[in-house]
Design an enzyme around this catalytic site. Structure first.
Site, PDB file in Angstrom:
ATOM      1  CE  LYS A 146      -2.788   2.206   4.772  1.00 59.26           C
ATOM      2  NZ  LYS A 146      -2.687   1.397   3.500  1.00 59.26           N
ATOM      3  CB  SER A 178      -1.043   0.169   1.203  1.00 57.06           C
ATOM      4  OG  SER A 178      -0.131   0.249   2.283  1.00 57.06           O
TER       5      SER A 178
END
Length: 263
Positions: free
Chosen positions: A137, A64
């Site tokens: 993230k 990701s």
């Protein structure tokens, strides 16, 4: 006439017996082992305190954050600095699942000996057994920020200012928008809006708006800020937060209201 001399005579020291020498060697051996054990315990304690309060190690289980972070990269996370200085837009953070972001784990139980060894290694930062329970993230929106996707150029705007993320995001093509899905959010207090750098393959804030936290990450769930890749060696180096991308973003209170084109 014979004169007899009298006086005290010191006895000669007796040579040590073999049993005494063996006993001394045994005591010396135990003293050495005791010192080694104390050193090891102190080292483990220091490592545990460092891991708990200063730096933690994690591995990257998914793509990701490609190409900033690759699968199976190992990173160090700074836990202490953000406690004093807080976080900034662009920071790469590791956080506990706010609820519903990760699927239920169906991994088979490992043998107790393996679990114990993994736990022991985690105390000194050589293992990261809870990496699968955390996410990594990049912060795009801070508390109070108005984050929108996307403008006519396919850019995300923060407080009305477009941000150019071409230096770090991975998208299908050069003309693809910074997000395949639109959104328009205001970040609540004590929360963050986070996105993965691999924008079209990241289950981040955009795709968790149906969860209890509405896609926002409570700051209290953040473990710390990732700052260096430690493994593999050919990728060793510090992480770029690209703070310059957000340099012109005003504080939420300074955002100019959108002008109505109808007169």
């Amino acid at each position: 006439m014979t004169t007899e001399k009298t006086g005290l005579t010191e006895p000669l020291p007796s040579s040590p017996s073999r049993a005494d020498a063996t006993a001394r060697r045994s005591r010396g051996g135990w003293a050495f082992l005791r010192d080694v054990l104390v050193i090891v315990l102190v080292a483990v304690l220091v490592s545990f305190l460092v891991k708990t309060f200063v730096v933690r190690s994690f591995y990257i289980p998914s793509g990701s954050m490609e190409n900033t972070l690759m699968v199976n990269d190992r990173i160090f996370v700074d836990e202490i600095t953000p406690r004093f200085g807080g976080y900034d837009r662009g920071d790469i953070v590791v956080f506990r699942d706010p609820g519903g972001w990760l699927p239920p784990s169906n991994a088979p139980a490992r043998p107790p000996l393996i679990e114990a060894l993994d736990w022991t290694l985690s105390l000194v930062g050589l293992s990261a057994p809870d990496s699968d329970d955390h996410l990594v993230k990049r912060i795009i929106g801070m508390p109070g920020d108005h984050v929108v996707c996307c403008n006519a150029l396919g850019q995300i705007t923060v407080n009305g200012i477009p941000i150019d993320e071409t230096n770090y995001i991975e998208v299908p093509s050069s003309d693809a928008a910074a997000s395949g899905d639109s959104f328009d959010v205001v970040v609540p207090a004590e929360s963050l809006w986070v996105l993965g750098d691999n924008r079209y393959r990241s289950k981040d804030s955009r795709y968790n708006t149906d969860q209890p936290g509405k896609g926002f990450v409570p700051i209290e769930n953040v473990v710390g800020r990732a700052f260096v890749i430690t493994w593999p060696l050919d990728r060793f180096g510090s992480l770029d937060f690209h703070h310059d991308v957000f340099a012109s973003v005003p504080d939420p209170a300074d955002e100019e209201p959108a002008k109505d084109s109808a007169r």
